[in-house]
Design a protein around this motif. Sequence first.
Motif, PDB file in Angstrom:
ATOM      1  N   CYS A 100       0.814  -1.218   0.000  1.00 39.32           N
ATOM      2  CA  CYS A 100       0.000   0.000   0.000  1.00 39.32           C
ATOM      3  C   CYS A 100       0.848   1.269   0.000  1.00 39.32           C
ATOM      4  O   CYS A 100       0.311   2.377  -0.069  1.00 39.32           O
TER       5      CYS A 100
ATOM      6  N   SER B   7      -6.925  -3.873  -0.648  1.00 43.90           N
ATOM      7  CA  SER B   7      -7.746  -2.751  -1.108  1.00 43.90           C
ATOM      8  C   SER B   7      -8.371  -2.037   0.080  1.00 43.90           C
ATOM      9  O   SER B   7      -8.474  -0.803   0.098  1.00 43.90           O
ATOM     10  N   ASP B   8      -8.770  -2.821   1.081  1.00 42.26           N
ATOM     11  CA  ASP B   8      -9.336  -2.240   2.296  1.00 42.26           C
ATOM     12  C   ASP B   8      -8.289  -1.384   3.014  1.00 42.26           C
ATOM     13  O   ASP B   8      -8.555  -0.243   3.406  1.00 42.26           O
TER      14      ASP B   8
ATOM     15  N   LYS C  82      -5.690  -0.004   1.734  1.00 42.42           N
ATOM     16  CA  LYS C  82      -5.378   1.170   0.921  1.00 42.42           C
ATOM     17  C   LYS C  82      -6.381   2.292   1.176  1.00 42.42           C
ATOM     18  O   LYS C  82      -6.039   3.476   1.083  1.00 42.42           O
ATOM     19  N   ARG C  83      -7.621   1.914   1.482  1.00 40.16           N
ATOM     20  CA  ARG C  83      -8.624   2.926   1.820  1.00 40.16           C
ATOM     21  C   ARG C  83      -8.374   3.511   3.208  1.00 40.16           C
ATOM     22  O   ARG C  83      -8.751   4.652   3.491  1.00 40.16           O
ATOM     23  N   ARG C  84      -7.753   2.731   4.070  1.00 38.43           N
ATOM     24  CA  ARG C  84      -7.538   3.162   5.451  1.00 38.43           C
ATOM     25  C   ARG C  84      -6.260   3.996   5.614  1.00 38.43           C
ATOM     26  O   ARG C  84      -6.193   4.841   6.512  1.00 38.43           O
TER      27      ARG C  84
END
Length: 475
Positions: A371, A396-397, A399-401
């Motif tokens: 990330c 992906s999760d 990367k959002r965090r």
Amino acid sequence: MENRIWLGTLCLWENSEQKWASAPVPPMALCRVGSMSTFRSHYTTTTYNRVLMMQLNHGRFMEDGFLILPGFISTEELHELRLGFDVLVQRTQDQSRKDRTPDQPIGGRWQADAQPRVKVDDVVTEETAYVVEYYLGKPLDVSTELLRAERVGLGALGLMVSAVWDRGATDWHRDYCSNTLAPLGGVQRDLAVNDSPYVQWNIALYDDDLFWVVPGSHKNPDSEEMRRQLLMDNRLELPDSFQVSLKAGDAIVYAAYILHWGSPYTSRMRRVIHMGYYDFDKISSFGHQPHYNMDLAFTRNLSAETRAYFEQQVAWTIECRDLYERIFRTALERDGDAFAKQLAEAHPEESCRLVSVAHICRMAEKIQKLCGSQADQLSPEQRGAAEGGHSEELWSDFKRRFTPSEADELGRRFAVMSARMKGDRDRSDAYYTELHRKLSGSNEDGVPNFDTRSLRTHYHEMPKDFTIEDLVSSW
């Protein structure tokens, strides 16, 4: 319709048409689980069909690392499950042929694999929904009891199947990797205090004697004798190993850390239900959670009650990731007190809390690689190695965090512990590389692959003279 009756560590299943109390319970029924022939000899087939009885001895499970549960599946269940799984096997074979690549045989990956597997959530239909519901019945109940847990997740819905042709033995291994998680030795010490975070199952639909274990190895590192044998030939019977001979309907539940072996893989009919259950309240179970399918599309064929369980598991998974994020945020903010508070929530037992820090450190390493600002420069091979079995959905999760700069900073926050573990592993690898050279009598520069299943726990000790305070002070 079944009603469960719990008597201490003893679990009786009561059939609504035949009360368990009508059948005498011989004293030998309370013998140590593992001696199936002794246990089985005290029951006629008829009695066994109406009285399913087993000893859920938590102490014995923690001592040996496994329990054998004779007659876990009744005759009626066995027939229905065989029919359902046969449908799923056929669907998997059909899909394998459709997905075949030019370098694969006509049957695709299924035909090429030494041990083909059915991933039930990929092929379940409305008519086979009861197969999925079986995973959430007695196996889940027993796992909950052995884990001593309140929130238990299902790690995989699998079936192990016979090979298309004889393939020989596989390698001895533990379902654990010190190179990508906390060192095994620390996890084993934590196991003695906090119970197992994860259990696995093999349930035989036909007689099966392929599985071997080394009793007690879940709580002990490999002996030097074992290390040498695994270094030179990882497909031979190990000292003190035990062959698990299951009759159709029998089950074995075991700790994932136990040293085990499949020998030999042949074309003989094999249908073994295989799954794992983990305690959502133990951070050390996170290494097994990637096997769970966060995509709930497969549940459209299931009952509302079963769908609700999987939806709850998704919610628990998100809570677990939220906890990771809170811990990482305290590190980013250099808040040692808040870090200690969040860590205590994740790992209440203080004596082995550094093990959870090691798990968190490994996750920080992966977040930085996958990330961070250099993630786009990874080759497919490097990305696959960094993911360590976790799905793209997880990254992906994260990367959002976390922003790329935050991901980079997380790697730096845990760099001192990463360096200590890397140094320990490098020394371990160097020692066993030299030992391999001496044992093989070779002067060549060949280096054993310490990322293989048999060797990935040769490095196993936690960093010495290193504390959580040492990590925090490095910030």
